[in-house]
Design an enzyme around this catalytic site. Structure first.
Site, mmCIF file in Angstrom:
data_model
loop_
_atom_site.group_PDB
_atom_site.id
_atom_site.type_symbol
_atom_site.label_atom_id
_atom_site.label_comp_id
_atom_site.label_asym_id
_atom_site.label_seq_id
_atom_site.Cartn_x
_atom_site.Cartn_y
_atom_site.Cartn_z
ATOM 1 N N SER A 33 2.499 19.103 34.030
ATOM 2 C CA SER A 33 3.557 18.137 33.717
ATOM 3 C C SER A 33 3.920 17.336 34.953
ATOM 4 O O SER A 33 3.629 17.729 36.089
ATOM 5 C CB SER A 33 4.799 18.867 33.172
ATOM 6 O OG SER A 33 5.172 19.951 34.019
ATOM 7 N N GLU A 80 7.150 14.911 36.811
ATOM 8 C CA GLU A 80 8.590 14.648 36.811
ATOM 9 C C GLU A 80 8.897 13.260 37.344
ATOM 10 O O GLU A 80 8.314 12.815 38.334
ATOM 11 C CB GLU A 80 9.305 15.705 37.668
ATOM 12 C CG GLU A 80 10.826 15.543 37.681
ATOM 13 C CD GLU A 80 11.495 16.754 38.290
ATOM 14 O OE1 GLU A 80 11.329 17.868 37.714
ATOM 15 O OE2 GLU A 80 12.169 16.607 39.327
ATOM 16 N N ASP A 134 25.592 19.696 39.642
ATOM 17 C CA ASP A 134 26.668 19.598 40.615
ATOM 18 C C ASP A 134 27.594 18.465 40.235
ATOM 19 O O ASP A 134 27.177 17.468 39.626
ATOM 20 C CB ASP A 134 26.115 19.335 42.018
ATOM 21 C CG ASP A 134 25.243 20.485 42.508
ATOM 22 O OD1 ASP A 134 25.704 21.635 42.419
ATOM 23 O OD2 ASP A 134 24.112 20.227 42.943
ATOM 24 N N PHE A 182 14.379 15.979 52.185
ATOM 25 C CA PHE A 182 14.439 16.685 50.908
ATOM 26 C C PHE A 182 14.491 18.198 51.131
ATOM 27 O O PHE A 182 15.272 18.910 50.487
ATOM 28 C CB PHE A 182 13.209 16.359 50.046
ATOM 29 C CG PHE A 182 13.102 14.931 49.605
ATOM 30 C CD1 PHE A 182 14.229 14.142 49.440
ATOM 31 C CD2 PHE A 182 11.855 14.364 49.356
ATOM 32 C CE1 PHE A 182 14.127 12.821 49.031
ATOM 33 C CE2 PHE A 182 11.746 13.040 48.950
ATOM 34 C CZ PHE A 182 12.880 12.269 48.793
ATOM 35 N N HIS A 222 3.723 21.787 37.903
ATOM 36 C CA HIS A 222 4.680 20.726 37.588
ATOM 37 C C HIS A 222 4.790 19.836 38.819
ATOM 38 O O HIS A 222 5.251 20.273 39.873
ATOM 39 C CB HIS A 222 6.045 21.337 37.249
ATOM 40 C CG HIS A 222 7.104 20.328 36.909
ATOM 41 N ND1 HIS A 222 7.162 19.691 35.689
ATOM 42 C CD2 HIS A 222 8.156 19.856 37.638
ATOM 43 C CE1 HIS A 222 8.209 18.869 35.664
ATOM 44 N NE2 HIS A 222 8.818 18.944 36.834
#
Length: 281
Positions: free
Chosen positions: A11, A13, A104, A211, A261
């Protein structure tokens, strides 16, 4: 390559663009990656639902283009009525997979979230929609940055599984041993759902470093040192990064990982290159 798990799933994203031009570009990237025939695409959901409208639009566009799509969803600052409306709209458009997250609340909003933990969101989805949705959850082979301990992290992961999660997607990592050790410990804790590794291509060292600092993902010292040595040599960074991630994917699939993914960052080429080299058909 030979894949140990014959039922492996793959998959991609996306994150929702904030402009119309960005959405047009995303749909071009979607068309290019859809040609690879992944099992589904997922679309992220900003803190407190801050990208809720963009997420829903991207999900709608991808679904109308003929691809299976899994919206990310969290309670964040939304009421259960708002979440239920969103669930019903997704079900109406034929969506049958979700990525359920704690989420969040954006800082400075003063919003009190009615639901906070992912297991509570999963329980709500199951109570309102039964088994309609295949529910993905997040997990962290290198421990969630806010977790007290490794064992506590697995404890909270299991709460999501017990609430009704069907499978999990990991935070990205670059040490395959961390993944396999995590899976072994999850099995010992009674977690039996598929745990799919999240894969982050390496194309920009500064972005990757930022990140990773935010999400607690470790960049192994040998990778960090090599990337730093290239300075502003983008071509060398991408070539080295592609080799690192390709080898990681090969080790994971050969070791029995139930799929991959890819965090595409709304780009075609980095993940397509890895896909083609792995010969994922």
């Amino acid at each position: 390559m030979d894949i140990k798990n014959p039922d492996a799933r793959f998959s991609f994203e996306f994150f929702p663009p904030r402009t119309e031009a960005g959405m047009e570009k995303l749909m071009i990237v979607h068309q290019e990656l859809a040609a690879l025939q992944p099992d589904f695409f997922s679309v992220t959901y900003g803190a407190g639902g801050s990208t809720k409208d963009g997420t829903r639009q991207a999900v709608t566009n991808i679904s109308q283009a003929g691809s299976a799509v899994a919206p990310h969803l969290s309670f964040g600052g939304s009421s259960k009525e708002e979440i239920l409306t969103l669930l019903e709209s997704y079900r109406a458009m034929g969506v049958n997979r979700l990525v359920a997250l704690r989420g969040d609340i954006p800082s400075g909003t003063g919003v009190a979230s009615q639901y906070y933990y992912a297991n509570e969101l999963i329980e709500f989805i199951r109570a309102e929609t039964g088994d309609h949705f295949h529910i993905e959850v997040a997990c962290y082979p290198e421990i969630h940055p806010q977790s007290d301990s490794y064992d506590k992290d697995i404890y909270y992961f299991k709460k999501k599984v017990d609430a009704g999660a069907n499978s999990a997607i990991t935070q990205y990592f670059y040490n395959p041993d961390a993944y396999f050790y995590f899976v072994d410990n999850c099995e010992k804790a009674g977690i039996e759902i598929p745990i799919v590794p999240g894969i982050m291509p390496i194309t920009n060292f500064n972005n990757l470093q930022r990140f990773s600092n935010n999400c607690g993902a470790e960049i192994p010292r040998w990778i960090r040192q090599r990337l730093q040595s290239y300075g502003d040599d983008t071509a060398s960074i991408r070539a080295f990064g592609a080799d690192v991630v390709l080898n990681l994917c090969e080790d994971l699939l050969a070791g029995g990982a139930p799929g991959l993914h890819f965090y595409s960052m709304n780009q075609t080429e980095p993940v397509r290159q890895i896909w083609q080299q792995l010969d994922l058909r």
